[in-house]
Scaffold this active site. Structure first.
Site, mmCIF file in Angstrom:
data_model
loop_
_atom_site.group_PDB
_atom_site.id
_atom_site.type_symbol
_atom_site.label_atom_id
_atom_site.label_comp_id
_atom_site.label_asym_id
_atom_site.label_seq_id
_atom_site.Cartn_x
_atom_site.Cartn_y
_atom_site.Cartn_z
ATOM 1 N N CYS A 1 0.799 -1.335 0.062
ATOM 2 C CA CYS A 1 0.161 0.059 0.051
ATOM 3 C C CYS A 1 0.717 1.297 -0.090
ATOM 4 O O CYS A 1 1.755 1.361 0.909
ATOM 5 C CB CYS A 1 -0.873 -0.180 1.288
ATOM 6 S SG CYS A 1 -1.822 1.564 1.391
ATOM 7 N N CYS B 24 30.724 14.718 8.991
ATOM 8 C CA CYS B 24 31.974 15.071 9.833
ATOM 9 C C CYS B 24 31.469 15.382 11.201
ATOM 10 O O CYS B 24 31.023 16.259 11.452
ATOM 11 C CB CYS B 24 32.483 16.436 9.107
ATOM 12 S SG CYS B 24 34.166 17.087 9.883
#
Length: 365
Positions: free
Chosen positions: A54, A338
């Site tokens: 669905c 980072c």
């Protein structure tokens, strides 16, 4: 991942930071675009197309994720032109119910979207999805280029080896051919008809299946302590980084040179953030990763403190600063998460089970 108003490193680190933290000026500033008005979005875009039964239930998990611009329910992969819901849902076409996601690859990667996709349905079901039966409800990943194909194939292989399911993964990986948006009343169905939507999810068995196979990731499970508690329990550096957006010194931090197997969790909430398997040596002086464990645990607002647009990475549950993400990383994601070591806690592989992270061991092995 540098903030001029909370400068901790000396001038040398400042120069190193600028060297490694540039190049994201093309990213669209978050919040400046309606998530459903693609024509107003000026950043880079790519497409991802998935089917998992669905389409209401596949669309909703991708909404409100930073980097995802639009999520459209529709019909994909068949031969018939301009199919209708009545035609597709009755099995009269060769299309599947599907969703198409437009995303900014400088903020979120296709790999991260695939990771989320696997958690939205039963990928071992060959004949449909829960009580929706027939080829129109079968799952699929359509790839738009060879890079996506490789990512999807490797992800499927890893999931098959994980032991999470008793049966093999049945979801095929198919070359993209077409996609037709569904009728308007199907778009954002979970918002327009929340009572029906959640009753459907629960009644179909989808929620029960997901809960039994995937770890909980919510603010109920991973709660952020008060500022007073954090000030008491965190080190001075940890508090300044997570609560005041400071940046720790490059190269001289706890996890930059850590090469052990395990996962990195949010120091504030304990939410899982990154696997050692996705850590790499970027040369920046901070621990760097190609992708997170689950993008839904992160928020990615933007800042222009240095006169250039950058994507910050924050803990969704900890409400804390983690670092930045840059579009200069290695394949397959091309992203460099980072991170500040001070914003994370490392859980060694051998301690993960005892500390409640055993369900993530397959991502480390």
């Amino acid at each position: 991942m540098f903030s001029t108003n909370k400068l901790l490193p000396p001038m040398v680190s400042f120069l190193i930071t600028l060297m490694f933290a540039c190049g994201n000026t093309g990213v669209q500033k978050q919040g400046s675009t309606d998530a459903h008005k693609l024509d107003e979005y000026n950043g880079r875009t790519e497409l991802a197309t998935f089917a998992g039964g669905c389409f209401w239930c596949v669309e909703a998990p991708f909404e409100d994720i930073d980097g995802v611009i639009t999520v459209i329910s529709g019909y994909a992969g068949g031969k018939e032109k301009n199919p209708t819901y009545g035609e597709v849902s009755s099995g009269k076409t060769s299309h599947r119910e599907a969703v198409q996601i437009t995303y900014d690859p400088e903020v979120i990667s296709f790999s991260e979207l695939v990771d989320i996709f696997w958690q939205t349905f039963d990928p071992t079901d060959e004949g449909g999805s829960f009580y929706d039966r027939g080829s129109q409800y079968e799952s699929a990943i359509w790839y738009h280029d060879n890079g996506q194909k490789k990512v999807a194939e490797e992800s499927k292989k890893l999931l098959d080896k994980s032991g999470k399911f008793e049966k093999p993964i049945a979801t095929p990986i198919i070359k993209f051919t077409n996609f037709y948006p569904a009728e308007d009343y199907h778009q954002d169905y979970y918002k327009k008809n929340p009572q029906d939507y959640y009753a459907y999810r629960n009644g179909s068995g989808r929620d029960k299946f997901i809960k039994s196979h995937w770890p909980e990731l919510s603010d109920k499970k991973y709660t952020a302590p008060s500022k007073a508690e954090l000030k008491k329990n965190l080190t001075k550096l940890q508090y300044e980084v997570t609560q005041e957006d400071a940046t720790e010194m490059s190269f001289q931090n706890e996890y930059n040179d850590n090469h052990k197997d395990g996962i990195y969790v949010d120091i504030v909430s304990g939410a899982p953030l990154f696997s050692s398997k996705d850590k790499y040596e970027s040369g920046s002086g901070w621990p760097s990763f190609t992708k997170p464990i689950d993008a839904r645990a992160l928020e990615k607002p933007t800042d222009d403190d240095l006169g250039m647009l950058r994507v910050e990475v924050r803990s969704k549950f900890g409400k804390s600063h983690l670092g930045h993400v840059f579009y200069d990383g290695p394949e397959p994601t091309n992203l460099r998460y980072c991170m500040n070591s001070a914003a994370m806690k490392f859980i060694p592989k051998e301690d993960m089970e005892a500390q409640g992270y055993g369900k993530y061991l397959w991502l480390v092995n």
